[in-house]
Design a protein around this motif. Structure first.
Motif, PDB file in Angstrom:
ATOM      1  N   LEU A  67       0.831  -1.202   0.000  1.00 44.43           N
ATOM      2  CA  LEU A  67       0.000   0.000   0.000  1.00 44.43           C
ATOM      3  C   LEU A  67       0.866   1.253   0.000  1.00 44.43           C
ATOM      4  O   LEU A  67       0.614   2.192  -0.758  1.00 44.43           O
ATOM      5  CB  LEU A  67      -0.942  -0.017   1.210  1.00 44.43           C
ATOM      6  CG  LEU A  67      -1.810   1.212   1.432  1.00 44.43           C
ATOM      7  CD1 LEU A  67      -2.696   1.491   0.223  1.00 44.43           C
ATOM      8  CD2 LEU A  67      -2.642   1.053   2.693  1.00 44.43           C
ATOM      9  N   LEU A  68       1.905   1.265   0.817  1.00 41.39           N
ATOM     10  CA  LEU A  68       2.797   2.427   0.867  1.00 41.39           C
ATOM     11  C   LEU A  68       3.529   2.615  -0.453  1.00 41.39           C
ATOM     12  O   LEU A  68       3.713   3.752  -0.899  1.00 41.39           O
ATOM     13  CB  LEU A  68       3.781   2.291   2.026  1.00 41.39           C
ATOM     14  CG  LEU A  68       3.163   2.412   3.418  1.00 41.39           C
ATOM     15  CD1 LEU A  68       4.202   2.097   4.490  1.00 41.39           C
ATOM     16  CD2 LEU A  68       2.540   3.780   3.639  1.00 41.39           C
ATOM     17  N   ASP A  69       3.948   1.517  -1.088  1.00 44.99           N
ATOM     18  CA  ASP A  69       4.580   1.623  -2.410  1.00 44.99           C
ATOM     19  C   ASP A  69       3.616   2.225  -3.422  1.00 44.99           C
ATOM     20  O   ASP A  69       3.990   3.084  -4.219  1.00 44.99           O
ATOM     21  CB  ASP A  69       5.033   0.249  -2.910  1.00 44.99           C
ATOM     22  CG  ASP A  69       6.277  -0.259  -2.203  1.00 44.99           C
ATOM     23  OD1 ASP A  69       6.947   0.530  -1.494  1.00 44.99           O
ATOM     24  OD2 ASP A  69       6.567  -1.461  -2.346  1.00 44.99           O
ATOM     25  N   TRP A  70       2.357   1.786  -3.374  1.00 45.10           N
ATOM     26  CA  TRP A  70       1.326   2.277  -4.296  1.00 45.10           C
ATOM     27  C   TRP A  70       1.063   3.765  -4.085  1.00 45.10           C
ATOM     28  O   TRP A  70       0.779   4.500  -5.003  1.00 45.10           O
ATOM     29  CB  TRP A  70       0.066   1.445  -4.093  1.00 45.10           C
ATOM     30  CG  TRP A  70      -1.080   1.741  -4.984  1.00 45.10           C
ATOM     31  CD1 TRP A  70      -1.163   1.514  -6.330  1.00 45.10           C
ATOM     32  CD2 TRP A  70      -2.351   2.265  -4.595  1.00 45.10           C
ATOM     33  NE1 TRP A  70      -2.410   1.884  -6.794  1.00 45.10           N
ATOM     34  CE2 TRP A  70      -3.150   2.346  -5.748  1.00 45.10           C
ATOM     35  CE3 TRP A  70      -2.889   2.669  -3.372  1.00 45.10           C
ATOM     36  CZ2 TRP A  70      -4.462   2.811  -5.715  1.00 45.10           C
ATOM     37  CZ3 TRP A  70      -4.187   3.144  -3.334  1.00 45.10           C
ATOM     38  CH2 TRP A  70      -4.942   3.218  -4.511  1.00 45.10           C
ATOM     39  N   LEU A  71       1.179   4.186  -2.829  1.00 44.49           N
ATOM     40  CA  LEU A  71       0.932   5.584  -2.467  1.00 44.49           C
ATOM     41  C   LEU A  71       2.216   6.407  -2.469  1.00 44.49           C
ATOM     42  O   LEU A  71       2.175   7.576  -2.121  1.00 44.49           O
ATOM     43  CB  LEU A  71       0.316   5.672  -1.073  1.00 44.49           C
ATOM     44  CG  LEU A  71      -1.075   5.111  -0.918  1.00 44.49           C
ATOM     45  CD1 LEU A  71      -1.486   5.090   0.550  1.00 44.49           C
ATOM     46  CD2 LEU A  71      -2.078   5.916  -1.740  1.00 44.49           C
TER      47      LEU A  71
END
Length: 87
Positions: free
Chosen positions: A75-79
């Motif tokens: 999720l953090l990579d996506w964001l």
């Protein structure tokens, strides 16, 4: 200072995976991330589009969608750009 990013969580009230997704996003809320929940059962077009995919997060700024399952790291990579990843 950048504007807050809004994520839309598409799901249903009786979905345990949606609850897991919501819990995963909680640490991000209030840190430049706002979360809006949409119950797909209330709109036939959303039900048709998402019924086999929920939970799904959508970035309101880009329209990009992230289908479950995913980890906090994913999720953090996506964001990445929105949460200030990068030094």
């Amino acid at each position: 200072m950048s504007a807050a990013l809004t994520l839309t969580l598409f799901g249903t009230t009786a979905c345990h995976l949606c609850e897991e997704c919501l819990m995963l996003t909680q640490p991000l809320q209030g840190n430049g991330i706002q979360l809006r929940q949409v119950d797909i059962v209330e709109e036939p077009d959303l039900l048709e589009r998402y019924q086999l995919r929920i939970p799904v997060l959508r970035r309101d700024d880009t329209g990009a969608e992230l289908d479950w399952p995913f980890s906090l790291g994913q999720l953090l990579d996506w964001l990445g750009d929105a949460v200030g990843e990068g030094n």
